[in-house]
Write an enzyme that holds these catalytic residues in place. Structure first.
Site, PDB file in Angstrom:
ATOM      1  N   TRP A  73       0.833  -1.211   0.000  1.00  0.00           N
ATOM      2  CA  TRP A  73       0.000   0.000   0.000  1.00  0.00           C
ATOM      3  C   TRP A  73       0.862   1.253   0.000  1.00  0.00           C
ATOM      4  O   TRP A  73       0.381   2.340  -0.305  1.00  0.00           O
ATOM      5  CB  TRP A  73      -0.944   0.001   1.199  1.00  0.00           C
ATOM      6  CG  TRP A  73      -0.310   0.342   2.539  1.00  0.00           C
ATOM      7  CD1 TRP A  73       0.816  -0.198   3.074  1.00  0.00           C
ATOM      8  CD2 TRP A  73      -0.789   1.296   3.491  1.00  0.00           C
ATOM      9  NE1 TRP A  73       1.072   0.350   4.313  1.00  0.00           N
ATOM     10  CE2 TRP A  73       0.100   1.265   4.599  1.00  0.00           C
ATOM     11  CE3 TRP A  73      -1.873   2.158   3.538  1.00  0.00           C
ATOM     12  CZ2 TRP A  73      -0.070   2.074   5.726  1.00  0.00           C
ATOM     13  CZ3 TRP A  73      -2.053   2.955   4.670  1.00  0.00           C
ATOM     14  CH2 TRP A  73      -1.151   2.916   5.734  1.00  0.00           C
ATOM     15  N   ASP A  74       2.133   1.095   0.328  1.00  0.00           N
ATOM     16  CA  ASP A  74       3.059   2.227   0.314  1.00  0.00           C
ATOM     17  C   ASP A  74       3.004   2.960  -1.023  1.00  0.00           C
ATOM     18  O   ASP A  74       3.151   4.186  -1.085  1.00  0.00           O
ATOM     19  CB  ASP A  74       4.491   1.741   0.552  1.00  0.00           C
ATOM     20  CG  ASP A  74       4.643   0.925   1.821  1.00  0.00           C
ATOM     21  OD1 ASP A  74       3.856  -0.033   1.998  1.00  0.00           O
ATOM     22  OD2 ASP A  74       5.540   1.217   2.618  1.00  0.00           O
ATOM     23  N   GLU A  97       0.150  -2.438  12.489  1.00  0.00           N
ATOM     24  CA  GLU A  97       0.369  -3.880  12.414  1.00  0.00           C
ATOM     25  C   GLU A  97       0.681  -4.519  13.765  1.00  0.00           C
ATOM     26  O   GLU A  97       0.997  -5.717  13.819  1.00  0.00           O
ATOM     27  CB  GLU A  97       1.489  -4.160  11.408  1.00  0.00           C
ATOM     28  CG  GLU A  97       1.079  -3.819   9.981  1.00  0.00           C
ATOM     29  CD  GLU A  97       2.234  -3.889   9.000  1.00  0.00           C
ATOM     30  OE1 GLU A  97       2.016  -4.361   7.879  1.00  0.00           O
ATOM     31  OE2 GLU A  97       3.358  -3.468   9.367  1.00  0.00           O
ATOM     32  N   LYS A 138       1.793   1.204  16.244  1.00  0.00           N
ATOM     33  CA  LYS A 138       3.054   1.208  15.494  1.00  0.00           C
ATOM     34  C   LYS A 138       3.253   2.482  14.687  1.00  0.00           C
ATOM     35  O   LYS A 138       4.363   3.016  14.619  1.00  0.00           O
ATOM     36  CB  LYS A 138       3.084  -0.002  14.564  1.00  0.00           C
ATOM     37  CG  LYS A 138       4.312  -0.061  13.651  1.00  0.00           C
ATOM     38  CD  LYS A 138       4.219  -1.217  12.668  1.00  0.00           C
ATOM     39  CE  LYS A 138       5.409  -1.210  11.713  1.00  0.00           C
ATOM     40  NZ  LYS A 138       5.321  -2.287  10.706  1.00  0.00           N
ATOM     41  N   GLN A 139       2.179   2.993  14.061  1.00  0.00           N
ATOM     42  CA  GLN A 139       2.352   4.027  13.050  1.00  0.00           C
ATOM     43  C   GLN A 139       1.052   4.792  12.844  1.00  0.00           C
ATOM     44  O   GLN A 139       0.039   4.507  13.480  1.00  0.00           O
ATOM     45  CB  GLN A 139       2.772   3.383  11.734  1.00  0.00           C
ATOM     46  CG  GLN A 139       1.724   2.431  11.169  1.00  0.00           C
ATOM     47  CD  GLN A 139       2.243   1.602  10.024  1.00  0.00           C
ATOM     48  OE1 GLN A 139       3.160   0.815  10.178  1.00  0.00           O
ATOM     49  NE2 GLN A 139       1.654   1.776   8.849  1.00  0.00           N
TER      50      GLN A 139
END
Length: 726
Positions: free
Chosen positions: A333-334, A463, A531-532
């Site tokens: 998906w980046d 994640e 995580k992000q």
């Protein structure tokens, strides 16, 4: 021209060394207009101690880390399904200067010039200078070029020998190569096939390499001030294209045009679209470096004989089976959510190239959906050449389904930027959007109590949590996909058999009414570490409707709960959010966090802080560039207009966006802090495309005419199509 290329040389060709005396000025000596060269030339006296931080060279077809011993090619993978990884080709350009005879002591400089896509090492003594130049040709995609120049301070009658440490051809762990006659005098030729195909039917991809062997000693004759040697490598899956590229490269050397064509292509790319800031050198260099590394992983023009497979988190220079340094060269998906957006507005042609990577694998996405018990199109979490799922983690492969929404979002953004609805109506992307809508419908579970649709048992972008119900990001992007599918069905006159809007309108989106924020998923406890960037993405880029108080609460909650060592793209989204709320100090803090991921020598990014994690992290660079365009630039793509709400970055007196492409027109924006003005200039209006207006308020608008600037105060304004009344 190719047929007689060997006989056309008047320069000496001996042992695959091409000696070329050039008296013309290289195009690499030309500069970008009105730009300080210091922001796009990165020069150091010593290479980084960590070889992972060496600069990358690439052109979207070939990529390598300088001084590295392997070359990677777009689309060349070895290994079955989950073992698939970008295959290693032995480097023919791994050449290190070792001195000269007569011997002397040298001062060395190492330079990456991102304006021309060239890497140089210059070693200077009192009497000679030796320069190595390396580049992946921007227009002749199969070609890598190594140039060695020796320049004497005076024409002495001594012979000078340049000593080189040269890495010889070795056995690749991924490709079975054999040496065969090249059919070109003095040129080496290796042909091979990958060892293991990605699927049972995809075959063992061939690869052909024509190259000049670099000798350990280069000799400059007495009395000659300047001696040049040039060494070519041509790589392709087609023998004919590899050989033709090599021969054309030789012809261009003879015409003194090889490097000129390369550097001109890079300079044109920058002139067509770039971002410049005045006053903040650190920021300016980070912007140029980030754009260079993204652009060097996408071809300037697609190869009709070999498909571009997509953007990997670490670009084209890295690969291999070890995911700890490359993510195996896979596409995630980046591509759609982090790297595509900052390229789209400045270079929509590259945006289209990226979209086509998903069109190419749509059939595989349909098979993937059926395999997992769903309908429509389900894009794999990780893909390589064929589009089959290549993720080695079963949980990620099964549960990170949001990627099918991310693909739909990219298609929608492209249509909003270009106004090109034929993409949907005539070129197959309408069917892709409906296929993605069908997938989400098959994922939905109706909650009989609320009469709303939910999505169960998935993994959000964060994640660190999996098998959760109702990831807020996933549900919002699924809703957005369903609305896009409804739009596509309308354009294709298929509304009678589809009810996408019904499901979109009844999509459940988690929200805590007590604390007025969005929990990441059902059962999430506020403050649990993540995580992000995840929930905050629904504010931007998804632009989900919410009050400023809720947006603030989301940002505050997740800023404190997000790992400070999370992946590099995270803080760019917090920056954008804080600027939406006019919190400039907090945005500046987020910008400083982004800098922690950059190795300043060559602007190489790592996934985690302090040079840890994978390199060169293009995903982080894409997020950072979004913080400049959509954060400080304040650009927003809406269904029928483009808005800007600029704020100049810290220590910047001016910010220029050259070549923003919108609805077929190209616009330049200059935001000036001293005059407190925004200047908008249309530099090109597309044929048959609408003229544009700068709309300041409901009662104040200014028509934009080509090369006639419109100046307004720095404030939020809209760029809207001007439709003449009949």
């Amino acid at each position: 021209m190719l047929g007689g290329c060997e006989s056309c040389f008047t320069k000496v060709i001996h042992s695959s060394q091409v000696y070329l005396q050039q008296t013309s000025v290289h195009s690499s000596e030309r500069k970008l207009p009105n730009v300080d060269p210091d922001v796009y030339t990165f020069t150091v006296d010593k290479l980084p101690d960590d070889v992972r931080l060496y600069p990358n060279i690439g052109n979207g077809h070939l990529g390598l880390v300088v001084r590295g011993n392997r070359i990677h090619m777009n689309g060349l993978y070895n290994g079955h399904t989950t073992r698939s990884h970008r295959a290693a080709i032995p480097s023919t350009c791994h050449v290190i200067f070792a001195g000269t005879l007569p011997s002397s002591s040298y001062h060395s400089q190492f330079t990456l010039d991102v304006s021309t896509g060239t890497y140089q090492e210059t070693h200077t003594s009192s009497c000679v200078a030796v320069t190595q130049t390396l580049y992946a040709h921007r227009t002749l995609l199969p070609l890598l070029v190594l140039e060695v120049d020796l320049l004497r301070s005076e024409p002495t009658q001594l012979e000078v020998e340049v000593l080189l440490n040269v890495s010889r051809w070795y056995a690749s762990e991924d490709i079975n190569f054999t040496q065969q006659p090249s059919g070109i005098s003095g040129v080496s030729y290796q042909v091979g096939h990958i060892k293991e195909p990605e699927t049972a039917t995809s075959g063992k991809t061939p690869v052909h390499v024509y190259f000049d062997k670099v000798p350990h000693i280069l000799t400059s004759a007495p009395g000659v001030l300047h001696t040049k040697w040039m060494f070519l490598t041509a790589i392709h899956t087609s023998k004919a294209k590899a050989k033709a590229a090599y021969l054309l490269g030789r012809d261009l050397i003879h015409a003194a045009q090889l490097r000129r064509l390369h550097t001109d292509a890079w300079l044109q790319w920058w002139q067509e679209g770039r971002v410049d800031v005045t006053g903040n050198r650190v920021l300016a260099r980070a912007i140029y470096g980030s754009y260079y590394y993204l652009a060097s992983s996408v071809p300037a023009m697609p190869d009709p004989d070999w498909p571009f497979v997509g953007l990997s988190p670490c670009g084209l220079a890295w690969g291999g089976e070890n995911s700890s340094n490359s993510y195996r060269g896979h596409v995630f998906w980046d591509q759609e959510m982090w790297m595509f957006p900052p390229l789209l507005l400045l270079h929509p042609d590259i945006g289209r190239t990226i979209l086509d990577t998903r069109k190419r694998t749509a059939v595989r996405a349909a098979r993937n959906a059926r395999y997992n018990g769903h309908r429509g199109l389900q894009y794999p979490w990780e893909s390589a050449f064929t589009g089959v799922e290549t993720c080695p983690s079963n949980i990620d492969a099964k549960q990170e389904v949001h990627i099918s929404g991310d693909v739909a979002f990219a298609i929608l953004q492209y249509v909003r930027a270009t106004g090109d609805h034929s993409l949907i109506a005539d070129e197959g992307f309408g069917e892709i959007l409906m296929g993605l809508g069908d997938f989400w419908i098959s994922m939905l579970t109706l909650n009989k109590s609320s009469c709303l649709y939910e999505i169960h048992g998935i993994q959000p972008p964060d994640e660190w949590h999996w098998s959760v119900n109702n990831s807020v990001y996933t549900n919002v992007i699924a809703r957005l996909t369903l609305l896009a599918a409804d739009m596509a069905a309308t354009l294709l006159n298929q509304t009678s058999t589809h009810h996408y809007k019904h499901y979109a309108d009844k999509m459940y989106v988690p929200f805590d009414v007590t604390t007025q924020y969005h929990p990441e998923y059902d059962g999430y406890v506020n403050g649990t570490m993540v995580k992000q960037a995840d929930v905050i993405l629904i504010g931007f880029p998804l632009m989900y409707n919410m009050s400023t108080d809720v947006r603030r609460n989301d940002l505050l909650s997740y800023e404190h709960a997000t790992s400070r060592n999370g992946p590099a793209m995270t803080w760019s989204m917090f920056l954008i959010g804080w600027l939406e709320l006019a919190e400039r100090k907090k945005a500046a803090d987020m910008l400083q966090r982004s800098y922690q991921y950059i190795s300043t020598e060559f602007q190489v990014w790592t996934e985690q802080v302090n040079s840890s994690g994978v390199t060169n992290f293009n995903t982080g660079q894409g997020g950072f560039l979004q913080s400049i365009i959509f954060g400080y630039g304040g650009f927003r793509l809406h269904e029928r207009h483009l808005t800007i709400d600029p704020v100049l970055p810290p220590d910047c007196s001016q910010m220029n966006f050259t070549g923003i492409d919108y609805l077929g027109s190209s616009l330049d924006f200059v935001f000036d802090a001293i005059s407190d003005t925004t200047k908008v200039t249309v530099t090109r209006q597309g044929v048959g495309k609408p003229a544009l207006l700068v709309r300041v308020s409901a009662t104040e608008s200014y028509r934009l005419e080509v090369k006639k600037p419109v100046t307004v105060p720095i404030m939020k304004v809209a760029i809207v199509p001007f439709l003449l009344k009949k």
